[in-house]
Design a protein around this motif. Sequence first.
Motif, short mmCIF file in Angstrom:
data_model
loop_
_atom_site.label_atom_id
_atom_site.label_comp_id
_atom_site.label_asym_id
_atom_site.label_seq_id
_atom_site.Cartn_x
_atom_site.Cartn_y
_atom_site.Cartn_z
N SER A 14 89.46 23.01 62.32
CA SER A 14 90.18 23.37 63.54
C SER A 14 91.10 22.25 63.99
CB SER A 14 89.18 23.67 64.66
OG SER A 14 88.56 22.47 65.10
N PRO A 15 92.14 22.58 64.75
CA PRO A 15 93.02 21.55 65.31
C PRO A 15 92.27 20.53 66.16
CG PRO A 15 94.06 23.71 65.49
CD PRO A 15 92.65 23.95 65.03
N ASN A 16 91.24 20.97 66.90
CA ASN A 16 90.46 20.04 67.72
C ASN A 16 89.74 19.01 66.87
OD1 ASN A 16 91.24 21.23 70.10
ND2 ASN A 16 89.40 22.51 70.29
N THR A 17 89.23 19.45 65.70
CA THR A 17 88.55 18.53 64.79
C THR A 17 89.52 17.50 64.22
OG1 THR A 17 86.88 20.18 64.21
CG2 THR A 17 87.19 18.34 62.67
N ILE A 18 90.69 17.98 63.81
CA ILE A 18 91.72 17.08 63.28
C ILE A 18 92.14 16.07 64.34
CG2 ILE A 18 94.08 16.96 62.41
CD1 ILE A 18 93.62 19.72 61.13
N THR A 19 92.29 16.54 65.57
CA THR A 19 92.67 15.64 66.67
C THR A 19 91.61 14.56 66.88
OG1 THR A 19 93.93 17.38 67.79
CG2 THR A 19 93.19 15.52 69.14
N ALA A 20 90.33 14.95 66.81
CA ALA A 20 89.25 13.99 67.00
C ALA A 20 89.25 12.93 65.91
CB ALA A 20 87.91 14.72 67.04
N ILE A 21 89.49 13.33 64.67
CA ILE A 21 89.55 12.38 63.56
C ILE A 21 90.68 11.38 63.78
CG2 ILE A 21 90.01 12.13 61.08
CD1 ILE A 21 88.66 14.91 60.74
N LEU A 22 91.86 11.90 64.11
CA LEU A 22 93.02 11.03 64.33
C LEU A 22 92.81 10.10 65.52
CD1 LEU A 22 95.90 13.59 63.69
CD2 LEU A 22 95.21 11.69 62.21
N ARG A 23 92.14 10.60 66.55
CA ARG A 23 91.87 9.77 67.72
C ARG A 23 90.92 8.63 67.37
NH1 ARG A 23 88.13 10.41 71.78
NH2 ARG A 23 87.58 12.47 70.98
N GLY A 24 89.95 8.93 66.52
CA GLY A 24 89.04 7.87 66.08
C GLY A 24 89.77 6.78 65.32
N GLY A 25 90.65 7.18 64.41
CA GLY A 25 91.43 6.20 63.66
C GLY A 25 92.37 5.41 64.55
N LEU A 26 93.02 6.10 65.51
CA LEU A 26 93.95 5.43 66.42
C LEU A 26 93.25 4.38 67.26
CD1 LEU A 26 96.83 5.39 67.68
CD2 LEU A 26 96.01 7.10 69.31
N GLU A 27 92.08 4.72 67.82
CA GLU A 27 91.36 3.77 68.67
C GLU A 27 90.86 2.57 67.88
OE1 GLU A 27 88.42 5.29 71.30
OE2 GLU A 27 89.72 6.87 72.11
N LYS A 28 90.43 2.79 66.65
CA LYS A 28 89.94 1.67 65.84
C LYS A 28 91.08 0.74 65.47
CE LYS A 28 86.44 1.10 65.21
NZ LYS A 28 85.44 0.22 65.88
N ALA A 29 92.24 1.30 65.13
CA ALA A 29 93.40 0.47 64.80
C ALA A 29 93.85 -0.33 66.03
CB ALA A 29 94.54 1.33 64.27
N ALA A 30 93.89 0.34 67.18
CA ALA A 30 94.31 -0.33 68.41
C ALA A 30 93.36 -1.47 68.77
CB ALA A 30 94.38 0.68 69.56
N GLU A 31 92.10 -1.31 68.45
CA GLU A 31 91.09 -2.33 68.74
C GLU A 31 91.45 -3.68 68.12
OE1 GLU A 31 86.69 -2.88 66.98
OE2 GLU A 31 86.91 -1.06 68.19
N VAL A 32 92.11 -3.67 66.97
CA VAL A 32 92.45 -4.92 66.27
C VAL A 32 93.96 -5.19 66.32
CG1 VAL A 32 90.44 -4.83 64.77
CG2 VAL A 32 92.55 -3.73 64.03
#
Length: 283
Positions: free
Chosen positions: A47-65
């Motif tokens: 689902s689009p919501n699942t894809i969004t959650a995956i991308l959000r996880g990657g975005l937050e981890k990248a932003a962390e560093v």
Amino acid sequence: DFFTPIVDDAFAYGQIAAANALSDVFAMGGRPITALNLMGFPTKLVSPNTITAILRGGLEKAAEVGCAIIGGHSIRNPEPIYGLAVTGVVHLRNILANENARPGDLLLLTKPLGTGIATTAIKRGIASRALEKTVIALMSQTNSVGAELAERNLVRAATDITGFGLLGHLANMCRASKVSAEISPDCAPAISDEIFELIKRDCIPGGTRDNLKAARQTADLKSTSPVQRAFLTDAQTSGGLLLCVPESRLSQVSRVLKKARTPCAAVIGRITRQRNHLICATK
């Protein structure tokens, strides 16, 4: 780097995949600057919501560093895949390679082992909730301390422990540096004692079995048990750093790791002169 889901939680999957990709830069002493999303999904099943959650996880981890995701590429794929293509920077004098290990260097590990065993158990539905929670947190943690260690010239060589397992990556380091290594299996930290119980239940991923076959050619494992052999060759996802530390700098490195709150700072062996085997496991 990218891979298929290893946990059920979409956000956690995104974080783990991002941390794993970022680790390649940190393991060389660099700092990630930008990244591109790499993703493929069966659009009728995810689902689009699942894809969004995956991308959000990657975005937050990248932003962390301090890494900016500036775009990416997506395709239709029979099964989900996600990861990052990361660009980083490092001064030439600070590059950490796996070819500079020297006899006498101590081998220090910054994360416990067992993620391959644990994630296989999660997929089979036999992992405890406590183990699942712990392994997700470990795999989501970045190896950003690698950059600081390189900039302060505290370690001689480094590699991150991923798909080839501890023995595979250590063998590559020894081969590149024209040295050998002694390790103490009892000093290698595990995520929890549950890892050893899962190995006894034959909860061993295919990658770990392949690693064990390869290790028989490079390592003297006569003093180890079958459980220890599987543990030492377990294929890791987003594993820790394996550092070659001159003994005189151990206390400084330990302080840096403590400040960075790495999951562990375990001395598991040392580099020796070249021998018949690249690695010797001692009691």
